[in-house]
Design a protein around this motif. Sequence first.
Motif, PDB file in Angstrom:
ATOM      1  N   THR A   4       9.440  -7.587   3.051  1.00 39.31           N
ATOM      2  CA  THR A   4       7.992  -7.373   3.032  1.00 39.31           C
ATOM      3  C   THR A   4       7.488  -7.229   1.598  1.00 39.31           C
ATOM      4  OG1 THR A   4       8.153  -6.256   5.161  1.00 39.31           O
ATOM      5  CG2 THR A   4       6.150  -5.870   3.892  1.00 39.31           C
ATOM      6  N   SER A   5       6.367  -7.871   1.322  1.00 42.01           N
ATOM      7  CA  SER A   5       5.726  -7.765   0.006  1.00 42.01           C
ATOM      8  C   SER A   5       4.316  -7.211   0.186  1.00 42.01           C
ATOM      9  CB  SER A   5       5.671  -9.132  -0.671  1.00 42.01           C
ATOM     10  OG  SER A   5       4.741  -9.966   0.002  1.00 42.01           O
ATOM     11  N   LEU A  61      -1.029   2.079  -0.907  1.00 40.09           N
ATOM     12  CA  LEU A  61      -0.474   0.783  -0.520  1.00 40.09           C
ATOM     13  C   LEU A  61       0.936   0.610  -1.085  1.00 40.09           C
ATOM     14  CD1 LEU A  61      -1.008  -1.956   0.879  1.00 40.09           C
ATOM     15  CD2 LEU A  61      -2.047  -2.727  -1.253  1.00 40.09           C
ATOM     16  N   ARG A  62       1.129   0.974  -2.332  1.00 36.89           N
ATOM     17  CA  ARG A  62       2.450   0.846  -2.964  1.00 36.89           C
ATOM     18  C   ARG A  62       3.445   1.840  -2.369  1.00 36.89           C
ATOM     19  NH1 ARG A  62       2.181  -2.919  -6.503  1.00 36.89           N
ATOM     20  NH2 ARG A  62       0.195  -3.471  -7.441  1.00 36.89           N
ATOM     21  N   LYS A  63       2.959   3.027  -2.032  1.00 37.80           N
ATOM     22  CA  LYS A  63       3.825   4.023  -1.397  1.00 37.80           C
ATOM     23  C   LYS A  63       4.275   3.523  -0.020  1.00 37.80           C
ATOM     24  CE  LYS A  63       4.133   8.890  -0.376  1.00 37.80           C
ATOM     25  NZ  LYS A  63       3.587  10.202  -0.572  1.00 37.80           N
ATOM     26  N   TRP A  93       8.096   2.588   1.402  1.00 37.16           N
ATOM     27  CA  TRP A  93       8.647   3.085   2.668  1.00 37.16           C
ATOM     28  C   TRP A  93       9.158   1.920   3.515  1.00 37.16           C
ATOM     29  CZ3 TRP A  93       8.182   2.409   7.828  1.00 37.16           C
ATOM     30  CH2 TRP A  93       8.776   3.357   8.659  1.00 37.16           C
ATOM     31  N   VAL A  94       8.330   0.888   3.657  1.00 36.94           N
ATOM     32  CA  VAL A  94       8.692  -0.262   4.499  1.00 36.94           C
ATOM     33  C   VAL A  94       9.970  -0.923   3.967  1.00 36.94           C
ATOM     34  CG1 VAL A  94       7.993  -2.591   5.212  1.00 36.94           C
ATOM     35  CG2 VAL A  94       6.341  -0.715   5.272  1.00 36.94           C
ATOM     36  N   GLN A  95      10.007  -1.183   2.673  1.00 35.04           N
ATOM     37  CA  GLN A  95      11.173  -1.846   2.096  1.00 35.04           C
ATOM     38  C   GLN A  95      12.429  -0.988   2.226  1.00 35.04           C
ATOM     39  OE1 GLN A  95       9.585  -2.698  -1.818  1.00 35.04           O
ATOM     40  NE2 GLN A  95       8.985  -4.779  -1.197  1.00 35.04           N
TER      41      GLN A  95
END
Length: 127
Positions: A93-94, A115-117, A121-123
């Motif tokens: 995911t990007s 958004l970056r946080k 988490w997702v990555q």
Amino acid sequence: MSGFLRDDGTAVCSKVAWKRGALSLYKAVLLNLSKLKALGIEYAPHLKQFEDIDICMKITEAGGETVKCQTYCYRADMHRQGGCDGQRHSEGTSLTHLCDTQRAANLSDADNLRLRKLLTWVQGHEA
């Protein structure tokens, strides 16, 4: 915010009736709207994915509580394809998967940080 356990065949392994601090609440959730308003937490309309994780992160960071009921659940049909196939990314995911580039450029500094946080988490949870 309260959610329910998704039974994918492992529900019998649950050892507690209510899991506190859960970020993944799954499909059916109950929202305490007055509490969310008091905490100043709102849905992020710019997100294309993982908006549920984002709002749960906001809740826990603001001192609110998320709980997942593990006594009752819903049954999950596990398919190898279908559903969200078009949104899954084999390369990982990007930022552009989470938010359109043009919308991201117009976000506040605080929203860009969120958004970056969320992306981190997702990555960190991708296999």
